[in-house]
Design an enzyme around this catalytic site. Structure first.
Site, short mmCIF file in Angstrom:
data_model
loop_
_atom_site.label_atom_id
_atom_site.label_comp_id
_atom_site.label_asym_id
_atom_site.label_seq_id
_atom_site.Cartn_x
_atom_site.Cartn_y
_atom_site.Cartn_z
N GLU A 15 0.79 9.08 9.70
CA GLU A 15 1.24 9.35 8.33
C GLU A 15 1.81 10.76 8.15
O GLU A 15 2.26 11.11 7.05
CB GLU A 15 0.10 9.14 7.33
CG GLU A 15 -0.23 7.68 7.07
CD GLU A 15 -1.03 7.49 5.78
OE1 GLU A 15 -2.23 7.79 5.82
OE2 GLU A 15 -0.44 7.08 4.77
N SER A 165 -0.33 3.88 4.67
CA SER A 165 1.11 3.60 4.74
C SER A 165 1.40 2.30 5.49
O SER A 165 2.48 2.13 6.04
CB SER A 165 1.88 4.78 5.39
OG SER A 165 1.79 5.91 4.55
N ASP A 275 -5.14 0.63 -5.38
CA ASP A 275 -4.30 -0.56 -5.21
C ASP A 275 -5.10 -1.82 -5.57
O ASP A 275 -6.26 -1.96 -5.15
CB ASP A 275 -3.82 -0.66 -3.75
CG ASP A 275 -2.96 0.53 -3.34
OD1 ASP A 275 -2.46 1.24 -4.23
OD2 ASP A 275 -2.78 0.72 -2.12
N GLU A 288 -7.97 -0.86 -2.17
CA GLU A 288 -8.34 0.43 -1.55
C GLU A 288 -8.06 1.57 -2.51
O GLU A 288 -7.37 1.40 -3.53
CB GLU A 288 -7.54 0.64 -0.26
CG GLU A 288 -6.04 0.67 -0.50
CD GLU A 288 -5.31 1.73 0.27
OE1 GLU A 288 -5.92 2.47 1.06
OE2 GLU A 288 -4.10 1.86 0.05
N ASN A 290 -6.61 5.56 -2.54
CA ASN A 290 -5.89 6.62 -1.80
C ASN A 290 -6.18 7.94 -2.48
O ASN A 290 -5.74 8.18 -3.60
CB ASN A 290 -4.40 6.32 -1.82
CG ASN A 290 -4.11 5.01 -1.12
OD1 ASN A 290 -4.21 4.91 0.10
ND2 ASN A 290 -3.79 3.99 -1.90
N SER A 299 7.75 7.57 -3.64
CA SER A 299 6.35 7.21 -3.92
C SER A 299 6.12 6.87 -5.39
O SER A 299 6.92 7.21 -6.27
CB SER A 299 5.42 8.35 -3.50
OG SER A 299 5.45 8.53 -2.10
N1 LIG Z 1 -6.64 -8.50 0.96
C1 LIG Z 1 -5.35 -8.44 0.65
N2 LIG Z 1 -4.79 -9.41 -0.10
C2 LIG Z 1 -3.47 -9.37 -0.43
N3 LIG Z 1 -2.64 -8.38 -0.03
C3 LIG Z 1 -3.14 -7.39 0.73
C4 LIG Z 1 -4.52 -7.35 1.10
N4 LIG Z 1 -4.74 -6.25 1.82
C5 LIG Z 1 -3.55 -5.62 1.92
N5 LIG Z 1 -2.58 -6.29 1.28
C6 LIG Z 1 -1.15 -5.91 1.23
O1 LIG Z 1 -0.93 -4.90 2.20
C7 LIG Z 1 -0.56 -3.65 1.59
C8 LIG Z 1 -1.19 -2.47 2.32
O2 LIG Z 1 -2.59 -2.59 2.29
P1 LIG Z 1 -3.53 -1.33 2.00
O3 LIG Z 1 -3.17 -0.77 0.68
O4 LIG Z 1 -4.92 -1.72 2.22
O5 LIG Z 1 -3.06 -0.38 3.19
P2 LIG Z 1 -2.69 1.18 3.33
O6 LIG Z 1 -2.09 1.28 4.68
O7 LIG Z 1 -3.87 2.01 3.06
O8 LIG Z 1 -1.59 1.44 2.22
P3 LIG Z 1 -1.20 2.83 1.45
O9 LIG Z 1 0.20 3.16 1.89
O10 LIG Z 1 -1.26 2.41 0.02
O11 LIG Z 1 -2.17 3.87 1.84
C9 LIG Z 1 -1.00 -3.80 0.14
O12 LIG Z 1 -0.25 -2.94 -0.69
C10 LIG Z 1 -0.75 -5.28 -0.10
O13 LIG Z 1 0.64 -5.55 -0.28
C1 LIG Z 2 0.59 8.05 1.64
C2 LIG Z 2 0.01 6.69 1.40
N1 LIG Z 2 -1.23 6.49 2.12
C3 LIG Z 2 -0.16 6.42 -0.06
O1 LIG Z 2 -1.20 5.94 -0.45
O2 LIG Z 2 0.76 6.68 -0.83
MG LIG Z 3 -2.47 0.79 -0.19
MG LIG Z 4 -4.11 3.50 1.67
#
Ligand SMILES: Nc1ncnc2c1ncn2[C@@H]1O[C@H](COP(=O)(O)OP(=O)(O)OP(=O)(O)O)[C@@H](O)[C@H]1O
Ligand SMILES: C[C@@H](N)C(=O)O
Ligand SMILES: [Mg+2]
Ligand SMILES: [Mg+2]
Length: 327
Positions: A15, A165, A275, A288, A290, A299
């Site tokens: 990231e 991400s 989210d 989750e 963030n 963003s």
């Molecule tokens: N259990 C779920 N049910 C439906 N969609 C999901 C699920 N888990 C993840 N997703 C999809 O995958 C995407 C990424 O998942 P998540 O937010 O957990 O990951 P991340 O890598 O931490 O993302 P971020 O960039 O927000 O940090 C979500 O925005 C959603 O579109």
């Molecule tokens: C940077 C990415 N983990 C976000 O949640 O926007």
């Molecule tokens: Mg996410």
């Molecule tokens: Mg995340």
């Protein structure tokens, strides 16, 4: 007297590329009449301040100061613009606590807990928040793909348990795809989360504290053009993001209440982005939290701040003032 701010960026994970973009936005919008901002790149090769001519000065790790010629730069606060480890998982927060330097993000315990997706959903569920059913795997503990398929309904999402991400993530609709998805996620982390898909519309909610009060930013609906909100959808334009989301008052209230409750349960500070998937029948499910949400031009938080009628300059200033007032 202007406050001296260390804007930390970079990091040790995939990231880092997003951290540099976030830090650029934060730097551009911080009010230079109030703050002297020093961007500090924290990466596996060193922690340093880069001068305009490209010369680098290493940070003194004893007390996070900089020696620039005859000047000793002592910071008043840290603005955290570093996604992933060590800026979002509590490691640097613990270090800053040890040396008495305030920072804009959640504290060390909250950062460490929320960076672990499985522990986050477990604690959120205890707090009455709906989450997906999941299985938590460890790299050095043997697992049986068929047993996982017996415990969870397809489709599932396979994610590095500590990540962001959407790096290393897959959506798995056929059992035969699971082993490859697990291998991919284990390349990013030594823990993997396999989570049942929640069906519904996707929303993300920014929450922050200012003047001691918890405030919720206008909600964003995520409409991914890909199968889910993957890296390409996030950063390469393959999604539409609607802020404020086009939802009725009941959905807005349900999302805002859940987001506010999560902020309280996890004892958050600064701005976080939570989210959710909203199931038509059963309501919001948290995916989750963030604690260092992206601030790149693509963003969501910058969009939400503008939709709330604020400038990024005022918003970033209020995060800094809030953290300085806690110190
Ligand atoms: N259990 C779920 N049910 C439906 N969609 C999901 C699920 N888990 C993840 N997703 C999809 O995958 C995407 C990424 O998942 P998540 O937010 O957990 O990951 P991340 O890598 O931490 O993302 P971020 O960039 O927000 O940090 C979500 O925005 C959603 O579109
Ligand atoms: C940077 C990415 N983990 C976000 O949640 O926007
Ligand atoms: Mg996410
Ligand atoms: Mg995340």
């Amino acid at each position: 007297m202007k406050k001296k701010i260390a804007l930390i960026t970079g990091g040790y994970s995939g990231e880092a590329v997003i951290s540099y973009k976030s830090a650029r936005t934060i730097y551009n919008h911080l009010d230079k009449a109030k703050y002297d901002v020093y961007t500090i790149d924290i990466n596996p090769n060193g922690w340093y301040f880069e001068h305009e001519d490209g010369q680098k000065t290493l940070v003194n790790r004893e007390n996070f100061t900089l020696t620039l010629g005859a000047e000793l730069v002592q910071f008043d606060a840290v603005f955290v613009g570093l996604h992933g480890t060590p800026g979002e998982d509590g490691k640097l927060q613990g270090y800053f606590d040890m040396i008495g330097l305030p920072y804009t993000s959640c504290n060390a315990a909250t950062s460490a807990l929320t960076f672990n997706k499985r522990y986050t959903v477990a604690v959120a569920a205890m707090g009455g928040i709906q989450v997906a059913k999941s299985v938590h795997l460890f790299k050095h503990t043997p697992y049986d793909v068929n047993k996982i398929l017996g415990r969870l309904q397809l489709p599932v999402f396979v994610k590095p348990n500590n990540g962001g991400s959407s790096i290393g993530m897959s959506k798995v609709s056929e059992g035969t795809q699971l082993a490859a998805a697990l291998d991919k996620a284990f390349r990013e982390d030594d823990q993997v989360l396999v989570e049942e898909m929640i069906s519904g519309r996707e929303f993300t909610v920014g929450v922050y504290k200012a003047g001691g009060a918890i405030r919720v930013l206008p909600i964003t609906e995520i409409i991914a053009h890909n199968e889910f909100f993957d890296f390409e959808a996030k950063y390469e334009g393959k999604s539409s993001e609607v802020t404020p989301a086009d939802i009725d008052a009941a959905w807005k209230e349900a999302l805002e209440d859940a987001a506010r409750r999560i902020y309280e349960v996890f004892n958050c500070s600064g701005v976080v982005r939570i989210d959710f998937i909203y199931d038509n029948e059963t309501g919001p499910h948290m995916l989750e939290i963030n604690t260092v949400p992206g601030q790149s031009e693509a963003s969501v938080i910058p969009q939400q701040v503008r939709a709330a009628g604020m400038t990024l300059t005022d918003f970033y200033g209020s995060l800094l003032e809030e953290c300085l007032s806690r110190s």
